[in-house]
Design an enzyme around this catalytic site. Structure first.
Site, PDB file in Angstrom:
ATOM      1  N   ASP A 112       0.830  -1.213   0.000  1.00 35.21           N
ATOM      2  CA  ASP A 112       0.000   0.000   0.000  1.00 35.21           C
ATOM      3  C   ASP A 112       0.859   1.254   0.000  1.00 35.21           C
ATOM      4  O   ASP A 112       2.044   1.225   0.346  1.00 35.21           O
ATOM      5  CB  ASP A 112      -0.948   0.023   1.205  1.00 35.21           C
TER       6      ASP A 112
ATOM      7  N   GLU B  26       0.018  -1.055   5.645  1.00 29.46           N
ATOM      8  CA  GLU B  26       1.064  -0.629   6.584  1.00 29.46           C
ATOM      9  C   GLU B  26       0.903   0.835   6.920  1.00 29.46           C
ATOM     10  O   GLU B  26       1.084   1.257   8.056  1.00 29.46           O
ATOM     11  CB  GLU B  26       2.451  -0.878   5.973  1.00 29.46           C
TER      12      GLU B  26
HETATM   13 ZN   LIG Z   1       6.711   2.302   4.113  1.00 30.18          ZN
END
Ligand SMILES: [Zn+2]
Length: 420
Positions: free
Chosen positions: A92, A186
């Site tokens: 992501d 994340e």
């Molecule tokens: Zn990162």
């Protein structure tokens, strides 16, 4: 002089760059306040692509699970009992800037000057980005100026893929069993929380999610969130004389009393801070949201206590109001866990040296997936990727430094194979 750190890095570079340019075009921006994993469907587009590519490389068990995690195994070619090593990167990109329609631009053989990007007047200027001065002669990659590039963390994804492709094509090189893990979400702090450690089955792991070449991180902030909720007394202002207790004004008083030297903008290196990132208020109720950070757990507790005392003292002066401070841990300093497994960081240092770097340990003023994974029992320091200016439209990466990161990863496999 070659801009590459080794012939291996030079050999890895063309295919790595090609992968990187392909991956950054997929919109994988994650979303805060997620209701499912992954938070956005675009992440699955890249994850599916990675599963296909891993299978083509011969990692037949490559699989995407129901929460959007890709895992795959590259079997060992080493004699003996080398431990299983994990390589992790996140698919992501940050919600802070647009990740839609990324048009990567390659600026060949950088000359050390200002790079003007075509959109929004965005400039990469060595006067404000001194890291650029170290990249003369490198091929730099940027966005067109109105989106993220997505080097955070598609540089890491491409480097893991390039290293695994190289190792798969060179079974004569001794390597331990390698488990590859690509995580979603994340950037919204969720990636490591439901990472299936049992299924991953590694003894230790490395995230490729850092920045400047030669750096690695085995230390992060310890992090907590603190919400201050103030309740006042709301009365129509026309009838408010002597009755109204304005919660938002009390919030303002609390903010004014927090020490300005304890903010992210006034601290550096190993200093912690209290960062107020949102204030919502009406006359009747107000909420201050803050994050609190430090490398030291006791100092973190001190910052939290200070915030609590300021809030309680201000509100105590008004007996008709009340305040509640809710503190929640977010992630721990990974150092606590990595100190118990010194061989994990020493292998990273050895791999960096073999690629010609003098390893630089840099504490991250933030967290990584490895902070939570280390606390959950998988020791996971962080390696550099060669990307810079993360979470902004000025994000850029050096193709040569990305190649170095992939070469370090190949050498890391060699280090662990020898230790089996
Ligand atoms: Zn990162």
């Amino acid at each position: 002089m070659s801009p590459y750190t080794s012939p291996l890095a030079e050999e890895l570079a063309p295919e790595l760059l090609e992968r990187f340019l392909r991956y950054v075009k997929v919109d994988t921006q994650s979303k805060r306040d997620r209701t499912q994993s992954p938070s956005t469907p675009g992440q699955l587009d890249l994850s599916r692509m990675l599963v296909d590519e891993l299978r083509q490389l011969g990692l037949e068990d490559a699989e995407l699970d129901g929460n959007g995690y890709v895992m795959a195994t590259l079997p060992s070619t080493a004699n003996g009992n080398a431990p299983t090593i994990g390589l992790i990167a996140h698919v992501d990109t940050s919600p802070d800037e647009s990740g839609t329609g990324v048009e990567p631009l390659v600026h060949r053989d950088y000359d050390g000057g200002v790079i003007e990007l075509p959109k929004l007047g965005t400039r990469l200027d060595p006067a404000t980005m001194p890291e650029l001065l170290g990249k003369v002669g490198h091929d730099l990659v940027s966005s067109s100026g109105d989106t993220l590039l997505g080097a955070d963390d598609k540089a890491g994804v491409a480097e893991v893929m390039a290293a695994v492709a190289y190792l798969a094509a060179h079974p004569e090189l001794p390597r331990p069993t390698i488990r590859v893990g690509f995580t979603p979400d994340e950037e919204v702090g969720q990636g490591a929380k439901i990472f299936d450690l049992e299924r991953f089955g590694a003894d230790c792991a490395y995230t490729l999610d850092g920045s400047e070449a030669g750096e690695y991180t085995d230390e992060t902030f310890t992090a907590a969130s603190a919400d201050v909720r103030i309740r006042g007394v709301d009365v129509h202002p026309g009838f408010a004389t002597g009755k109204l207790v304005n919660a938002t004004r009390l919030a303002g008083e609390i903010l004014a009393k927090l020490p300005p030297e304890l903010t992210p903008e006034a601290t550096a290196d190993r200093e912690g801070f209290i960062h107020v990132y949102s204030v919502e208020g009406s006359a009747g109720a107000a909420t201050i949201r803050a994050i609190v950070r430090d490398f030291d757990d006791d100092r973190l507790a001190g910052h939290v206590a200070l915030l609590r005392k300021v809030a309680e003292d201000v509100v105590a002066a008004e007996p008709r109001a009340d305040v509640e401070v809710e503190v929640a841990p977010q992630y721990p300093n990974m150092r606590t866990y990595l100190d118990e497994r010194p061989e994990v960081s020493s292998a990273a240092e050895e791999a960096l040296r073999r690629e010609g770097f003098e390893p630089r340990r840099v504490p991250i003023r933030g967290g990584t997936d490895g902070s939570i994974l280390s606390a959950r029992g998988l020791p996971t320091p962080n390696l550099f990727t060669g990307g810079h200016e993360f979470h902004s439209v000025r994000e850029w990466a050096s193709a040569q430094d990305m190649a170095s990161a992939a070469a370090v990863t190949v050498r890391l496999a060699g280090v662990w194979a020898e230790r089996g």
